[in-house]
Design an enzyme around this catalytic site. Sequence first.
Site, PDB file in Angstrom:
ATOM      1  N   ASP A  35       0.817  -1.209   0.000  1.00 11.26           N
ATOM      2  CA  ASP A  35       0.000   0.000   0.000  1.00 11.26           C
ATOM      3  C   ASP A  35       0.852   1.260   0.000  1.00 11.26           C
ATOM      4  O   ASP A  35       2.038   1.242   0.352  1.00 11.26           O
ATOM      5  CB  ASP A  35      -0.889   0.026   1.249  1.00 11.26           C
ATOM      6  CG  ASP A  35      -2.125  -0.850   1.102  1.00 11.26           C
ATOM      7  OD1 ASP A  35      -2.405  -1.288  -0.027  1.00 11.26           O
ATOM      8  OD2 ASP A  35      -2.803  -1.089   2.106  1.00 11.26           O
ATOM      9  N   LYS A  56      -3.344   3.013  -2.385  1.00 11.40           N
ATOM     10  CA  LYS A  56      -4.688   3.572  -2.329  1.00 11.40           C
ATOM     11  C   LYS A  56      -4.675   4.661  -1.270  1.00 11.40           C
ATOM     12  O   LYS A  56      -4.427   4.408  -0.104  1.00 11.40           O
ATOM     13  CB  LYS A  56      -5.728   2.509  -1.967  1.00 11.40           C
ATOM     14  CG  LYS A  56      -6.038   1.556  -3.095  1.00 11.40           C
ATOM     15  CD  LYS A  56      -7.196   0.645  -2.766  1.00 11.40           C
ATOM     16  CE  LYS A  56      -8.513   1.355  -2.744  1.00 11.40           C
ATOM     17  NZ  LYS A  56      -8.937   1.888  -4.057  1.00 11.40           N
ATOM     18  N   MET A 169     -10.184   8.007   8.740  1.00  9.92           N
ATOM     19  CA  MET A 169     -10.358   8.697   7.455  1.00  9.92           C
ATOM     20  C   MET A 169     -11.412   9.802   7.548  1.00  9.92           C
ATOM     21  O   MET A 169     -12.263   9.933   6.670  1.00  9.92           O
ATOM     22  CB  MET A 169     -10.745   7.681   6.361  1.00  9.92           C
ATOM     23  CG  MET A 169      -9.731   6.576   6.168  1.00  9.92           C
ATOM     24  SD  MET A 169     -10.304   5.243   5.070  1.00  9.92           S
ATOM     25  CE  MET A 169     -11.478   4.381   6.134  1.00  9.92           C
TER      26      MET A 169
END
Length: 247
Positions: A35, A56, A169
């Site tokens: 990642d 991502k 997030m």
Amino acid sequence: MAGRVYLIGAGPGAADLITVRGMRLLQQADAVLYDALVQPEMLEYCPQAVLIPVGKRCAKASTAQRFINKMLVDAARKYGRVVRLKGGDPMLFGRAQEELAALDEAGIGYEVVPGVTAALAASAGTGISLTSRGLARNVLFATARVGEGESGSDWVKPVLAADTAVLYMGVKQAAEIAAALLAGGMRPDTPLLVVENASLPGVREWPLTLAELPQAAGWNLAGPAILLLGEVYRARLALDERIRQTG
């Protein structure tokens, strides 16, 4: 014959917070799909492996999940031991289920190796426990973020009911999160912490109240950040206020 895939949690950032099992599997890997949040230092554990970035990142150019699934299956058919290195813990907000489903469909064996999630690293770094006897007896991990094409979920009620809540997030949605929680009845003076780059040398912390949270939406943070809410952060908020008044 297809190889075997290992979904490994890289942890919150610091390379030495990966589990011993995870590190050993990296050292034995033929290929590693990693990642964007994986630190370059962690890739030094696997100099023998073919390194395949499949980053991502929210609001940034990234590899589509369906393509990552295909790359993972293709790698398993080409290499004997494939590592899928995912930030934090693979089974928490990491889309691991979609990748495991793709492996199941292709008949490819796998193993999941857990990792330290950002909430635990942030708690350790701040020195403030997520739970506290007589004050916080439960912890909720949630996200308000909804991906493209996904249906929303009612995250507000669980957060309102939690003694301590961690929102992943959520910084770019800070204004919407604050508005939803205030509308649900959460007190404006509810203390919280915004923590960026938990476990890394560049870690930063901001004590705020819920009423002040919308300002975080305008911060241009370079690293991943999480929101921690609850009464366990009241003393930290008061300390920060005293420092500002005497500063």
